[in-house]
Design an enzyme around this catalytic site. Structure first.
Site, PDB file in Angstrom:
ATOM      1  N   ASP A  35       0.840  -1.201   0.000  1.00 32.45           N
ATOM      2  CA  ASP A  35       0.000   0.000   0.000  1.00 32.45           C
ATOM      3  C   ASP A  35       0.874   1.251   0.000  1.00 32.45           C
ATOM      4  O   ASP A  35       2.030   1.197   0.390  1.00 32.45           O
ATOM      5  CB  ASP A  35      -0.856   0.022   1.275  1.00 32.45           C
ATOM      6  CG  ASP A  35      -2.220  -0.582   1.041  1.00 32.45           C
ATOM      7  OD1 ASP A  35      -2.508  -0.979  -0.092  1.00 32.45           O
ATOM      8  OD2 ASP A  35      -3.008  -0.653   2.015  1.00 32.45           O
ATOM      9  N   LYS A  56      -2.980   3.977  -3.468  1.00 25.78           N
ATOM     10  CA  LYS A  56      -3.889   4.929  -4.092  1.00 25.78           C
ATOM     11  C   LYS A  56      -3.181   6.198  -4.537  1.00 25.78           C
ATOM     12  O   LYS A  56      -3.686   6.954  -5.332  1.00 25.78           O
ATOM     13  CB  LYS A  56      -4.983   5.300  -3.107  1.00 25.78           C
ATOM     14  CG  LYS A  56      -5.790   4.088  -2.761  1.00 25.78           C
ATOM     15  CD  LYS A  56      -6.897   4.393  -1.809  1.00 25.78           C
ATOM     16  CE  LYS A  56      -7.613   3.098  -1.487  1.00 25.78           C
ATOM     17  NZ  LYS A  56      -8.127   3.007  -0.162  1.00 25.78           N
ATOM     18  N   MET A 168      -7.692  10.049   9.087  1.00 23.38           N
ATOM     19  CA  MET A 168      -8.268  10.562   7.833  1.00 23.38           C
ATOM     20  C   MET A 168      -9.070  11.834   8.067  1.00 23.38           C
ATOM     21  O   MET A 168     -10.155  12.009   7.493  1.00 23.38           O
ATOM     22  CB  MET A 168      -9.144   9.481   7.166  1.00 23.38           C
ATOM     23  CG  MET A 168      -8.325   8.306   6.671  1.00 23.38           C
ATOM     24  SD  MET A 168      -9.314   6.974   5.989  1.00 23.38           S
ATOM     25  CE  MET A 168      -9.425   5.868   7.395  1.00 23.38           C
TER      26      MET A 168
HETATM   27  N1  SAH Z   1      -4.127   1.003   9.009  1.00 25.25           N
HETATM   28  C1  SAH Z   1      -3.551   2.313   9.235  1.00 25.25           C
HETATM   29  C2  SAH Z   1      -4.553   3.436   8.972  1.00 25.25           C
HETATM   30  C3  SAH Z   1      -4.985   3.534   7.532  1.00 25.25           C
HETATM   31  S1  SAH Z   1      -6.107   4.836   7.269  1.00 25.25           S
HETATM   32  C4  SAH Z   1      -3.005   2.383  10.659  1.00 25.25           C
HETATM   33  O1  SAH Z   1      -3.278   1.504  11.468  1.00 25.25           O
HETATM   34  O2  SAH Z   1      -2.262   3.318  10.955  1.00 25.25           O
HETATM   35  C5  SAH Z   1      -5.040   6.122   6.687  1.00 25.25           C
HETATM   36  C6  SAH Z   1      -4.894   7.189   7.735  1.00 25.25           C
HETATM   37  O3  SAH Z   1      -3.975   6.748   8.740  1.00 25.25           O
HETATM   38  C7  SAH Z   1      -4.305   8.487   7.237  1.00 25.25           C
HETATM   39  O4  SAH Z   1      -5.280   9.303   6.635  1.00 25.25           O
HETATM   40  C8  SAH Z   1      -3.798   9.089   8.527  1.00 25.25           C
HETATM   41  O5  SAH Z   1      -4.866   9.623   9.286  1.00 25.25           O
HETATM   42  C9  SAH Z   1      -3.290   7.866   9.263  1.00 25.25           C
HETATM   43  N2  SAH Z   1      -1.851   7.653   9.055  1.00 25.25           N
HETATM   44  C10 SAH Z   1      -1.255   6.588   8.491  1.00 25.25           C
HETATM   45  N3  SAH Z   1       0.089   6.719   8.539  1.00 25.25           N
HETATM   46  C11 SAH Z   1       0.342   7.893   9.155  1.00 25.25           C
HETATM   47  C12 SAH Z   1       1.521   8.580   9.542  1.00 25.25           C
HETATM   48  N4  SAH Z   1       2.738   8.105   9.298  1.00 25.25           N
HETATM   49  N5  SAH Z   1       1.389   9.759  10.186  1.00 25.25           N
HETATM   50  C13 SAH Z   1       0.179  10.256  10.481  1.00 25.25           C
HETATM   51  N6  SAH Z   1      -0.967   9.654  10.147  1.00 25.25           N
HETATM   52  C14 SAH Z   1      -0.896   8.488   9.495  1.00 25.25           C
END
Ligand code: SAH
Length: 247
Positions: A35, A56, A168
């Site tokens: 991803d 995406k 998000m």
């Molecule tokens: N499965 C992932 C979340 C996926 S949804 C998890 O457990 O972290 C995608 C959202 O995750 C993004 O829009 C943001 O809000 C958050 N996100 C993912 N990686 C991030 C990062 N390095 N720093 C800040 N927010 C992050």
């Protein structure tokens, strides 16, 4: 390792936050479907694998979910060990559960490997303890983005007495603020908006519920970012050696 699909959490970005189990799955993988929130640096653990980007962001449009699922199925049925690598934890806003049950319904063995979710890592990397004793009795993870655009029960969240971690949320700050204020949250409740958590480009914008939208704009906050909302944000911070925060 038998042919099966591993749904693996790659953690929030820092490649050192991978689990040992994730590394082992990568070392045995023949196909890795990655991803876009996954730090490509973790691919050093699978030089032998065919890597397929299904994110995406890379292209202009997202790879359709059904296509990704069929691709996993095809490779698994050909007897390959498939790793589906997702940012953070596969089951926290990551469709891990959906994919696992779909694959299992097609007779494929599935293993899920937890990862450190971005919300937890982001807070820690900024020195925020999400459940500081005497300040917060819990933490609630929510997504501001829903498939059907329905609104969260903001009043329950505003009055629940737990620290809120919002995923998000960057494009929905106005709705989040409105929901929380109408739900009865104090406008002065502190907010930390943490971008690129655990990565060298990590940034934190400190604000409160009342001014979060304007502050995010002048900070030029960009996705991926999480919001931490609650009194723990204003409390005393931990100072961590080797913190990822670059400023
Ligand atoms: N499965 C992932 C979340 C996926 S949804 C998890 O457990 O972290 C995608 C959202 O995750 C993004 O829009 C943001 O809000 C958050 N996100 C993912 N990686 C991030 C990062 N390095 N720093 C800040 N927010 C992050």
């Amino acid at each position: 390792m038998n042919a099966k699909v591993w749904l693996v959490g790659a953690g929030p970005g820092d490649p050192e936050l991978l689990t040992l189990k994730a590394v082992r799955a990568l070392q045995h993988a023949q196909v890795v479907m990655i991803d876009d929130l996954v730090n490509p640096a973790v691919l050093e653990h699978c030089p032998q694998a065919q890597v397929i980007a299904v994110g995406k962001r890379g292209g202009c449009r997202s790879t359709p979910q059904a296509f990704i699922q069929r691709l996993m199925l095809r490779h698994a049925r050909q007897g390959r060990c498939v790793v589906r690598l997702k940012g953070g934890d596969p089951c926290i806003f990551g469709r891990g559960g959906e994919e696992a049950t779909w694959l299992q319904g097609h007779g494929i063995e599935v293993e899920v490997v937890n990862g450190i979710t971005a919300g937890l890592a982001g807070a820690t990397q900024c020195g925020i303890s999400l459940t500081s004793r005497g300040v917060s009795r819990g933490v609630t993870l929510v997504t501001a983005h829903t498939q059907d655009d329905s609104e969260l029960n903001w009043a329950a969240l505003a009055q629940g007495g737990t620290t809120l971690v919002v995923y998000m949320g960057v494009a929905r700050l106005a709705q989040i603020r409105q929901g929380l204020l109408e739900g009865g949250m104090a406008p002065t409740t502190p907010v930390a908006m943490i971008e690129n958590a655990s990565l060298p480009g990590q940034r934190e914008c400190r604000s409160d519920v009342r001014t979060m939208l304007e502050d995010a704009r002048s900070f030029a906050l960009r996705s991926p970012a999480i919001l931490v909302i609650g009194e723990v944000v204003a409390g005393e911070r931990m100072v961590l050696e080797g913190m990822a925060a670059a400023g």
